[in-house]
Design an enzyme around this catalytic site. Sequence first.
Site, PDB file in Angstrom:
ATOM      1  N   HIS A  68       0.858  -1.183   0.000  1.00  0.00           N
ATOM      2  CA  HIS A  68       0.000   0.000   0.000  1.00  0.00           C
ATOM      3  C   HIS A  68       0.900   1.241   0.000  1.00  0.00           C
ATOM      4  CE1 HIS A  68      -3.712   2.203   1.908  1.00  0.00           C
ATOM      5  NE2 HIS A  68      -3.125   2.909   0.968  1.00  0.00           N
ATOM      6  N   GLU A 117       0.919   8.379  -3.515  1.00  0.00           N
ATOM      7  CA  GLU A 117       1.804   7.910  -2.435  1.00  0.00           C
ATOM      8  C   GLU A 117       3.061   8.773  -2.361  1.00  0.00           C
ATOM      9  OE1 GLU A 117       1.214   5.474  -0.020  1.00  0.00           O
ATOM     10  OE2 GLU A 117      -0.808   5.578  -0.833  1.00  0.00           O
ATOM     11  N   HIS A 121       3.331  10.859   0.973  1.00  0.00           N
ATOM     12  CA  HIS A 121       4.256  10.217   1.913  1.00  0.00           C
ATOM     13  C   HIS A 121       5.723  10.283   1.486  1.00  0.00           C
ATOM     14  CE1 HIS A 121       0.663   8.613   3.814  1.00  0.00           C
ATOM     15  NE2 HIS A 121       0.276   8.133   2.651  1.00  0.00           N
TER      16      HIS A 121
END
Length: 250
Positions: A68, A117, A121
């Site tokens: 993920h 992502e 992040h």
Amino acid sequence: MKPATVHCLILGCFYLAFCCGYTSCKFLKSEHHPHIWKKLILVHHWPVTVCKMNENDCKEPPQYWTIHGLWPEKVEECNRTWHFNVNEIKDLLPDMRQYWPDILHSSLNRTQFWKHEWEKHGTCAATVESLNSQKKYFGKTLDLYQKLDLNSCLLKVGIKPSSSYYQMTAIKEALTSVYGVTPKVQCLPPEQGEEVQTIGQIEFCFTKELELRNCTHAEAESYILQNDWSSGPEELSICNDTLTYYPSQV
Ligand SMILES: *[C@@H]1O[C@H](CO)[C@@H](O)[C@H](O)[C@H]1NC(C)=O
Ligand SMILES: *[C@@H]1O[C@H](CO)[C@@H](O)[C@H](O)[C@H]1NC(C)=O
Ligand SMILES: *[C@@H]1O[C@H](CO)[C@@H](O)[C@H](O)[C@H]1NC(C)=O
Ligand SMILES: *[C@@H]1O[C@H](CO)[C@@H](O)[C@H](O)[C@H]1NC(C)=O
């Protein structure tokens, strides 16, 4: 012992030895910096459960745990001008497609998930040198995923998708015995009228130096992190120590 068992055991020992041998390393210690973080979380999700949460959006989920994301704890979107560029990870694309697929939007532009992502992040992870480019961030995440080898380790300890249920404590104990650290396991709560939760995510925590460490179970943290990408009506939360379904199909 079969080779994969040995591999799992060696891996566990390797990380323990590595962690214990580690003494001190104090770079990047600006406490006042808003984007400071101490823990990285490598999040695996179970595609069948992801599909169960978002039934309209996916079909034929892979039958293995996929990535993920790799999330620095408690920070996000650390550099809004550092845009995702798929060309920087060209070499990684075959592995990215296999191990880090967008479960929910497989038919659409599959780079959107990676863009998300990275921007949310990766730009935060990039404050450490080992992750300070898109190539390093995605490459290192694939690396950690392959070293952990969650799929074979679970099979070796006899935990596989099944129509019968597992005790969550058995799953947690198996993971801890293989890896020597406590991961965080997230589940989909039981549906109305049922009593069985469904396993959805397994998260391993790492130090900034990319050594495995124990995850702590602060509820507040998981609340923020679980809402990362899937926007279905149902949400994952920390699994309870009750019966658990590990589904093989949606
Ligand atoms: C943000 O990213 C841009 C583009 O890579 C870079 O030039 C800039 O130095 C970064 N800013 C910070 C604070 O890291
Ligand atoms: C897919 O998304 C990337 C990144 O956002 C973009 O550069 C590319 O043009 C998109 N491709 C298609 C076919 O939409
Ligand atoms: C765990 O139990 C709590 C309290 O009963 C409940 O609110 C929560 O939804 C449960 N979580 C899961 C994943 O079943
Ligand atoms: C993780 O926690 C366990 C106890 O819960 C402890 O024995 C172990 O040494 C810890 N491992 C690391 C790498 O901190």
